[in-house]
Design an enzyme around this catalytic site. Structure first.
Site, PDB file in Angstrom:
ATOM      1  N   CYS A 119      15.892   3.275  -1.140  1.00  8.93           N
ATOM      2  CA  CYS A 119      15.522   2.912   0.219  1.00  8.93           C
ATOM      3  C   CYS A 119      14.010   3.060   0.368  1.00  8.93           C
ATOM      4  O   CYS A 119      13.410   3.981  -0.177  1.00  8.93           O
ATOM      5  CB  CYS A 119      16.183   3.760   1.304  1.00  8.93           C
ATOM      6  SG  CYS A 119      17.963   3.678   1.289  1.00  8.93           S
ATOM      7  N   HIS A 170      32.437   1.883 -37.565  1.00  5.10           N
ATOM      8  CA  HIS A 170      33.376   2.851 -36.983  1.00  5.10           C
ATOM      9  C   HIS A 170      33.962   2.348 -35.669  1.00  5.10           C
ATOM     10  O   HIS A 170      34.358   3.136 -34.823  1.00  5.10           O
ATOM     11  CB  HIS A 170      32.678   4.200 -36.783  1.00  5.10           C
ATOM     12  CG  HIS A 170      32.167   4.771 -38.065  1.00  5.10           C
ATOM     13  ND1 HIS A 170      33.005   5.189 -39.076  1.00  5.10           N
ATOM     14  CD2 HIS A 170      30.909   4.945 -38.538  1.00  5.10           C
ATOM     15  CE1 HIS A 170      32.280   5.611 -40.098  1.00  5.10           C
ATOM     16  NE2 HIS A 170      31.007   5.472 -39.790  1.00  5.10           N
ATOM     17  N   GLU A 193      17.621   0.296 -25.535  1.00  7.93           N
ATOM     18  CA  GLU A 193      16.758  -0.203 -24.466  1.00  7.93           C
ATOM     19  C   GLU A 193      16.871  -1.732 -24.359  1.00  7.93           C
ATOM     20  O   GLU A 193      16.910  -2.278 -23.253  1.00  7.93           O
ATOM     21  CB  GLU A 193      15.311   0.242 -24.728  1.00  7.93           C
ATOM     22  CG  GLU A 193      14.259  -0.309 -23.805  1.00  7.93           C
ATOM     23  CD  GLU A 193      14.454   0.016 -22.321  1.00  7.93           C
ATOM     24  OE1 GLU A 193      15.308   0.849 -21.984  1.00  7.93           O
ATOM     25  OE2 GLU A 193      13.753  -0.607 -21.505  1.00  7.93           O
ATOM     26  N   ASN A 245      15.511   7.859   4.080  1.00  7.98           N
ATOM     27  CA  ASN A 245      15.715   7.650   2.647  1.00  7.98           C
ATOM     28  C   ASN A 245      16.221   8.982   2.087  1.00  7.98           C
ATOM     29  O   ASN A 245      15.526   9.984   2.209  1.00  7.98           O
ATOM     30  CB  ASN A 245      14.384   7.239   2.005  1.00  7.98           C
ATOM     31  CG  ASN A 245      14.363   7.372   0.487  1.00  7.98           C
ATOM     32  OD1 ASN A 245      13.346   7.649  -0.100  1.00  7.98           O
ATOM     33  ND2 ASN A 245      15.490   7.176  -0.143  1.00  7.98           N
ATOM     34  N   GLY A 246      17.427   8.980   1.523  1.00  5.39           N
ATOM     35  CA  GLY A 246      17.969  10.226   0.973  1.00  5.39           C
ATOM     36  C   GLY A 246      19.461  10.300   1.220  1.00  5.39           C
ATOM     37  O   GLY A 246      20.104   9.294   1.509  1.00  5.39           O
ATOM     38  N   LYS A 280      14.618   0.587  -8.061  1.00 13.30           N
ATOM     39  CA  LYS A 280      13.652   1.101  -9.036  1.00 13.30           C
ATOM     40  C   LYS A 280      13.507   2.616  -8.967  1.00 13.30           C
ATOM     41  O   LYS A 280      13.338   3.280  -9.978  1.00 13.30           O
ATOM     42  CB  LYS A 280      12.294   0.445  -8.792  1.00 13.30           C
ATOM     43  CG  LYS A 280      11.287   0.860  -9.806  1.00 13.30           C
ATOM     44  CD  LYS A 280      10.472  -0.295 -10.276  1.00 13.30           C
ATOM     45  CE  LYS A 280       9.674   0.059 -11.503  1.00 13.30           C
ATOM     46  NZ  LYS A 280      10.447  -0.089 -12.739  1.00 13.30           N
ATOM     47  N   ARG A 303      12.776  -0.702  -3.955  1.00 14.89           N
ATOM     48  CA  ARG A 303      13.516   0.554  -3.787  1.00 14.89           C
ATOM     49  C   ARG A 303      14.937   0.340  -3.279  1.00 14.89           C
ATOM     50  O   ARG A 303      15.740   1.283  -3.222  1.00 14.89           O
ATOM     51  CB  ARG A 303      12.776   1.464  -2.799  1.00 14.89           C
ATOM     52  CG  ARG A 303      11.374   1.810  -3.225  1.00 14.89           C
ATOM     53  CD  ARG A 303      10.696   2.657  -2.168  1.00 14.89           C
ATOM     54  NE  ARG A 303      11.317   3.960  -2.080  1.00 14.89           N
ATOM     55  CZ  ARG A 303      10.980   5.008  -2.806  1.00 14.89           C
ATOM     56  NH1 ARG A 303      10.002   4.903  -3.673  1.00 14.89           N
ATOM     57  NH2 ARG A 303      11.593   6.157  -2.663  1.00 14.89           N
ATOM     58  N   TRP A 358      19.192   0.765   0.192  1.00 14.82           N
ATOM     59  CA  TRP A 358      20.076   0.741  -0.976  1.00 14.82           C
ATOM     60  C   TRP A 358      21.248   1.628  -0.587  1.00 14.82           C
ATOM     61  O   TRP A 358      21.097   2.842  -0.452  1.00 14.82           O
ATOM     62  CB  TRP A 358      19.350   1.286  -2.203  1.00 14.82           C
ATOM     63  CG  TRP A 358      20.124   1.147  -3.480  1.00 14.82           C
ATOM     64  CD1 TRP A 358      20.109   0.081  -4.329  1.00 14.82           C
ATOM     65  CD2 TRP A 358      21.024   2.108  -4.067  1.00 14.82           C
ATOM     66  NE1 TRP A 358      20.936   0.314  -5.396  1.00 14.82           N
ATOM     67  CE2 TRP A 358      21.514   1.541  -5.259  1.00 14.82           C
ATOM     68  CE3 TRP A 358      21.466   3.379  -3.692  1.00 14.82           C
ATOM     69  CZ2 TRP A 358      22.412   2.207  -6.092  1.00 14.82           C
ATOM     70  CZ3 TRP A 358      22.366   4.035  -4.522  1.00 14.82           C
ATOM     71  CH2 TRP A 358      22.829   3.450  -5.705  1.00 14.82           C
ATOM     72  N   GLU A 371      20.709  -5.173 -17.221  1.00 16.31           N
ATOM     73  CA  GLU A 371      20.102  -4.986 -15.903  1.00 16.31           C
ATOM     74  C   GLU A 371      19.778  -6.296 -15.214  1.00 16.31           C
ATOM     75  O   GLU A 371      20.035  -6.453 -14.025  1.00 16.31           O
ATOM     76  CB  GLU A 371      18.768  -4.207 -16.038  1.00 16.31           C
ATOM     77  CG  GLU A 371      18.902  -2.731 -16.229  1.00 16.31           C
ATOM     78  CD  GLU A 371      17.530  -2.065 -16.358  1.00 16.31           C
ATOM     79  OE1 GLU A 371      17.281  -1.103 -15.644  1.00 16.31           O
ATOM     80  OE2 GLU A 371      16.716  -2.509 -17.198  1.00 16.31           O
ATOM     81  N   LYS A 377      18.044  -3.635 -20.961  1.00 15.61           N
ATOM     82  CA  LYS A 377      17.233  -4.667 -20.294  1.00 15.61           C
ATOM     83  C   LYS A 377      18.085  -5.898 -20.008  1.00 15.61           C
ATOM     84  O   LYS A 377      18.023  -6.469 -18.925  1.00 15.61           O
ATOM     85  CB  LYS A 377      16.043  -5.113 -21.161  1.00 15.61           C
ATOM     86  CG  LYS A 377      14.838  -4.258 -21.246  1.00 15.61           C
ATOM     87  CD  LYS A 377      13.991  -4.141 -20.012  1.00 15.61           C
ATOM     88  CE  LYS A 377      14.552  -3.106 -19.095  1.00 15.61           C
ATOM     89  NZ  LYS A 377      14.133  -1.759 -19.212  1.00 15.61           N
TER      90      LYS A 377
END
Ligand code: G6P
Length: 614
Positions: free
Chosen positions: A2, A510, A487, A101-102, A609, A27, A75, A494, A491
């Site tokens: 947020c 395996h 990574e 925000n929180g 983010k 955010r 968010w 995402e 990417k």
């Protein structure tokens, strides 16, 4: 997550708030809203589900004016994305509006009490409880808004950055924070508030960072008054920001992510500047030099991080163990903080976080500090909570990273970890001089080599077209390139929403090898380093089962070229710096696949983010 923004001054607030919301949209972006007080003291809220652009569309034909306002981009945590759950929220009498925000952990108990006292709720958010509680406390105790906020925050358990405005008091915004970031911008007869400095920098570079449990009363004509929730008066130094506006613009690129990928040669030079001397004889990290004995006597290193930063941490493990011979554990902050970990006083904790605000990493840092360990931060955002809560640290210095998928921050984290490991190895004498100088020289050459790889952009774009409609991907690497495989897969997931898994290549047999058929693209990192022959065998195993292999190889490779379906050739480097190069084509591949699929590359669905909730 947020983003919150606020303005009080002589200008029209709405355009400033909307611009600020666009800057903070990274955010969170599932709904947005704004509250403004006009000249007649009328307090109005406008909100809409969706992006900030949807809010603008909704407000287009409304007569919105006022010199004081607060705004929010959300968010969702409690309550689905909807108009009702969007912030700001009104109090019962609609005389107070609040953005947050929180997360409020005890919201259910408080809500029940407020309902018993006749309060009605319009949303299913935890936030609405705060604004109702403030009004309840204010009415009950007959106090002003600031005191009411203070009293209410003493009842609240959780994380918050809030901004509150009141109809009857149209010349002030009350803000407060705990575990969520909040910055005050100091202009001439005008003040700004925001979750980070990006909405502020256009107007002033003078800021104050609020500390946990601090409240600021922001009025038009006087400097902010800062008190704690326990009523202790505070004074804060005004900090001059070094950020500039062009860092927040796309600069001709279609997306921030592509801009940030292409910035990497420069950001890595910036990251090394002043730390590696021109003759490549010394690496100077003051954060380590000032605490040399701690590092030299470290029993163990524990690296704490989330997401992409965790992948950087994994490369860090290989670096520290190779060069310093210190054992390293790499932990997800979210697991570490809740599992009663063993922490020794002579452990070194390294917390890695681009934003410096990730709630789980911040909490894990706090836990380690309480256990008496020394905590080192690797953060990008200057003045961020993790940077301020660690004993020492190094900034990555890559400037604001805006694309939600981290790129330039990741490579700079790798460079900082490389410099750290070499700096400590030098002190421990675990690497001989010749080797040390050779490594430093090579690290210094990395930006030029990345420039060369970026020239492959068009070729990688063409390659991406072949794989746009794949449903799954596997990424393989070994040694230093195993974290790069993780990574690369992250990417792709995402930003393109294609399922992808990263694996250490030898582990394929395996289990995951059962997935291989002609439909399965496999990205294999097969550069000419210590594991080259082994990776070739792993590629052979995939080809034998009709898998389609895209291999990242070293220039002049002939062997992998003859087996793989497609190859991307990159310059050779030392094993330990391979991740700095091999990660670049994987960033570009993910980017182009996502663009081909018409995904919202900079703001992928469901993500944010800065993850300031646990
Ligand atoms: C989010 C971001 C990732 C990032 C992770 C950790 O999930 O989308 O890109 O790697 O948080 O963030 P940090 O700021 O702590 O590096």
């Amino acid at each position: 997550m947020c983003g919150i923004v606020g303005y009080i001054g002589n200008k029209e607030a709405y355009p400033i708030l909307i611009k600020g919301l666009h800057r903070l949209e990274y955010r969170g972006y599932d709904s947005a809203g704004v509250a403004l007080t006009d000249k007649n003291g009328k307090l109005s809220i406008y909100k809409a589900k969706g992006r900030v652009a949807d809010l603008e569309e909704f407000c287009k034909d409304k007569n919105i004016s006022g010199n004081i306002g607060i705004a929010h981009t959300r968010w969702a945590t409690h309550g689905e994305p909807s108009n009702q759950n969007a912030h700001p929220h009104y109090s019962e009498s609609e005389s107070i509006a609040l953005i947050h925000n929180g997360i409020i952990e005890n919201y259910a108990v408080l809500k029940e009490q407020l309902i018993r006292n006749g309060y009605h709720f319009q949303s299913s958010t935890d936030t609405e409880v705060m604004v109702q509680l403030i009004e309840y406390v204010k009415t009950l105790n007959k106090v002003d808004l600031c005191t009411a906020v203070q009293l209410a925050l003493n009842e609240i358990i959780g994380a918050y950055a809030i901004a509150v405005v009141e109809k009857d008091n149209p010349d002030q915004i009350i803000v407060a924070r705990k575990s969520s970031p909040l910055v005050l911008g100091i202009g001439e007869d005008e003040y700004f508030i925001a979750s980070d400095a990006s909405p502020i920098i256009e107007y002033t570079n003078r800021v104050i960072y609020l500390e946990d449990e601090e409240i600021a009363v922001v009025s038009r004509h006087e400097p902010p008054r800062i008190i704690t929730i326990k009523n202790v008066e505070k004074t804060h130094e005004i900090i001059q920001l070094e950020m500039n506006l062009s860092q927040l613009e796309k600069g001709g690129y279609p997306h921030f992510m592509l801009k940030e990928i292409f910035e990497q040669p420069q950001t890595l030079r910036d990251c090394m500047r002043g730390r590696i001397d021109v003759s490549c004889q010394h690496v100077v990290l003051s954060g380590i030099i000032d605490h040399r004995e701690r590092f030299v006597n470290a029993r163990r290193i524990i690296i704490l991080a989330c997401g992409t930063s965790w992948h950087a941490g994994l490369v860090g493990k290989y670096l520290f163990e190779t060069f310093c011979r210190i054992p390293v554990d790499v932990e997800y902050s979210s697991e570490f903080r809740y599992r009663n970990p063993v922490i020794y006083k002579d452990d070194i904790i390294i917390a890695i976080s681009q934003s410096g605000e990730t709630a789980d990493t911040l909490a894990a840092v706090e836990l380690a500090r309480q256990a008496g360990a020394f905590v080192y931060g690797i953060c990008n955002v200057v003045g961020s909570s993790i940077a301020r809560n660690t004993h020492s640290g190094s900034y990555t210095h890559v400037g604001p990273e805006i694309g939600v998928a981290s790129t330039k921050a990741f490579t700079a984290q790798l460079v900082v970890l490389s410099m750290m490991s070499l700096c400590i190895a030098r002190a421990l004498k675990t690497v001989d001089d010749a080797h040390f100088f050779r490594l430093l020289q090579e690290l210094n050459r990395i930006p030029d080599k990345i420039e060369k790889i970026l020239k492959l952009n068009d070729a990688i774009k063409n390659l991406s077209k072949i794989f746009t409609y794949a449903h799954n991907f596997i990424y393989l690497g070994r040694g230093f390139n195993y974290p790069v495989a993780l990574e690369g897969a992250l990417k792709l997931k995402e930003i393109s929403y294609i399922h992808a898994e990263g694996y250490p290549a030898a582990e394929m047999k395996h289990g995951p090898i059962a997935l291989i058929d002609s439909e399965m693209p496999v990205v294999a990192i097969a550069t000419d380093n210590g594991m080259y022959e082994k990776v070739i065998s792993n590629i052979q195993e995939i080809k034998a089962r009709n898998g389609r292999v895209i291999a990242v190889v070293s220039e002049n490779d002939t062997v992998v070229k003859s087996i793989a379906d497609y190859v991307i050739e990159i310059p050779a480097t030392e094993d330990c710096f391979d991740p700095l190069l091999t990660t670049i084509p994987l960033q570009l591949l993910s980017y182009h696949i996502a663009v081909n699929k018409k995904r919202d590359v900079d703001m992928p669905r469901n993500l944010a983010k800065s993850v300031t909730v646990e």
